[in-house]
Design an enzyme around this catalytic site. Sequence first.
Site, PDB file in Angstrom:
ATOM      1  N   THR A   7       6.698 -10.302   2.739  1.00  0.00           N
ATOM      2  CA  THR A   7       6.208 -10.516   1.369  1.00  0.00           C
ATOM      3  C   THR A   7       6.651 -11.506   0.550  1.00  0.00           C
ATOM      4  O   THR A   7       8.021 -11.698   0.580  1.00  0.00           O
ATOM      5  CB  THR A   7       6.552  -9.268   0.810  1.00  0.00           C
ATOM      6  OG1 THR A   7       5.940  -9.237  -0.581  1.00  0.00           O
ATOM      7  CG2 THR A   7       7.843  -8.762   0.520  1.00  0.00           C
ATOM      8  N   GLY A   8       5.972 -12.124  -0.213  1.00  0.00           N
ATOM      9  CA  GLY A   8       6.375 -13.373  -0.962  1.00  0.00           C
ATOM     10  C   GLY A   8       5.204 -14.290  -1.209  1.00  0.00           C
ATOM     11  O   GLY A   8       3.887 -13.999  -1.038  1.00  0.00           O
ATOM     12  N   THR A  50       2.831  -6.374  -2.460  1.00  0.00           N
ATOM     13  CA  THR A  50       2.247  -6.432  -0.827  1.00  0.00           C
ATOM     14  C   THR A  50       2.975  -5.285  -0.110  1.00  0.00           C
ATOM     15  O   THR A  50       4.248  -5.030  -0.388  1.00  0.00           O
ATOM     16  CB  THR A  50       2.380  -7.851  -0.189  1.00  0.00           C
ATOM     17  OG1 THR A  50       1.802  -8.720  -1.268  1.00  0.00           O
ATOM     18  CG2 THR A  50       2.186  -7.707   1.330  1.00  0.00           C
TER      19      THR A  50
HETATM   20  N1  ASP Z   1       2.374 -12.677   0.506  1.00  0.00           N
HETATM   21  C1  ASP Z   1       1.390 -12.141  -0.367  1.00  0.00           C
HETATM   22  C2  ASP Z   1       0.442 -13.368  -0.415  1.00  0.00           C
HETATM   23  O1  ASP Z   1       0.912 -14.502  -0.657  1.00  0.00           O
HETATM   24  C3  ASP Z   1       1.814 -11.735  -1.680  1.00  0.00           C
HETATM   25  C4  ASP Z   1       3.239 -11.035  -1.706  1.00  0.00           C
HETATM   26  O2  ASP Z   1       3.511 -10.630  -0.532  1.00  0.00           O
HETATM   27  O3  ASP Z   1       3.336 -10.628  -2.669  1.00  0.00           O
HETATM   28  O4  ASP Z   1      -0.838 -13.152  -0.360  1.00  0.00           O
END
Ligand code: ASP
Length: 332
Positions: A248-249, A197
């Site tokens: 992000t996460g 992301t």
């Molecule tokens: N936060 C994003 C989601 O859950 C994924 C990511 O940040 O890697 O869609």
Amino acid sequence: MRYILSVVLMLSVTMVDADTGKPIAIAIHGGAGTLLKENMSEEVEAAYRATLEDSVRAGYEILKAGGGSREAVMAAIVVMEDSVLFNAGKGAVFTSDRRVELDASIMDGSDLNAGAVTGIRHIRNPIRLANEVLEHSVHVMFMGEGAESFARSRGFEFVDNDYFYTERRRKQLERVQAGNTETALSEDFTDDQKLGTVGAVAMDSRGNIAAGTSTGGMTNKQFGRIGDSPIIGAGTYADNDACGISGTGHGEYFIRTSVAHDICARVLYKGIPLQQAADEVILHRLVDMEAEGGIIGIDRNANIVFSFNSKGMYRAAIDREGALSVKIFKHQ
Ligand code: ASP
């Protein structure tokens, strides 16, 4: 606009706008997860570092020319959306039914205006569409068909969903669906489910903070699933009085704890530094829930912070001293 290097406090230098005397700064991320140097080839690492640098420089150029923080955030994110390396735009992950559905949001800390789109399938740069919503709609958030019909009415170019197709993401989906994510980690050094992301936070020479986030979500996500990235307060938040955050996460946890807003609220109500507020949420609250992820942030004095509880986070910044940093792993 002309820029000067002003010498302040014992030889430390600050990049300030020649007209306003205010600092500028920008930080970006390209996702957090299991990033280990030993799992990444030199070539791949160099490719990531080069694109992170291109992205942060694209945003910084706008700030240096006197442009707004929202423009800078968008410019930085577009570079990563157009790269196959990140899980946003061109390089986005697949849903369980092999499609790409993109989410993005952007917020302006000067007036708390925001724009968000979710379930986008045919717009090359969802962050631009989110910004269009911010600028040209009374609404804050559009989903799927409605978002794309708004895009059509605003003259956006449409691309086929195949534009987002990459072999790497197809293989990733197959591995995740086969329940074989371990192989994926060693094969192509990445975290199969949730990595890549992208986001940016910036402060412009008028002291305005903006934040934006763009993503394909999580590999194998169920059709219609929406993560934190397009949700104002969860994946993105900006308030000139407090801070700007892009996260992000694992989105489900970021939504449940309103990560981005919680961090800014701690700064505002507790009067603590942004780094401390971010660490309270990322290193304690999320860790207690066993949720992985991280944030980039900028405070009202243009100080940049990073906080992540994963092994690494793709990240870069050009700080208020004009110093560039590009990092992937815990410390480098
Ligand atoms: N936060 C994003 C989601 O859950 C994924 C990511 O940040 O890697 O869609």
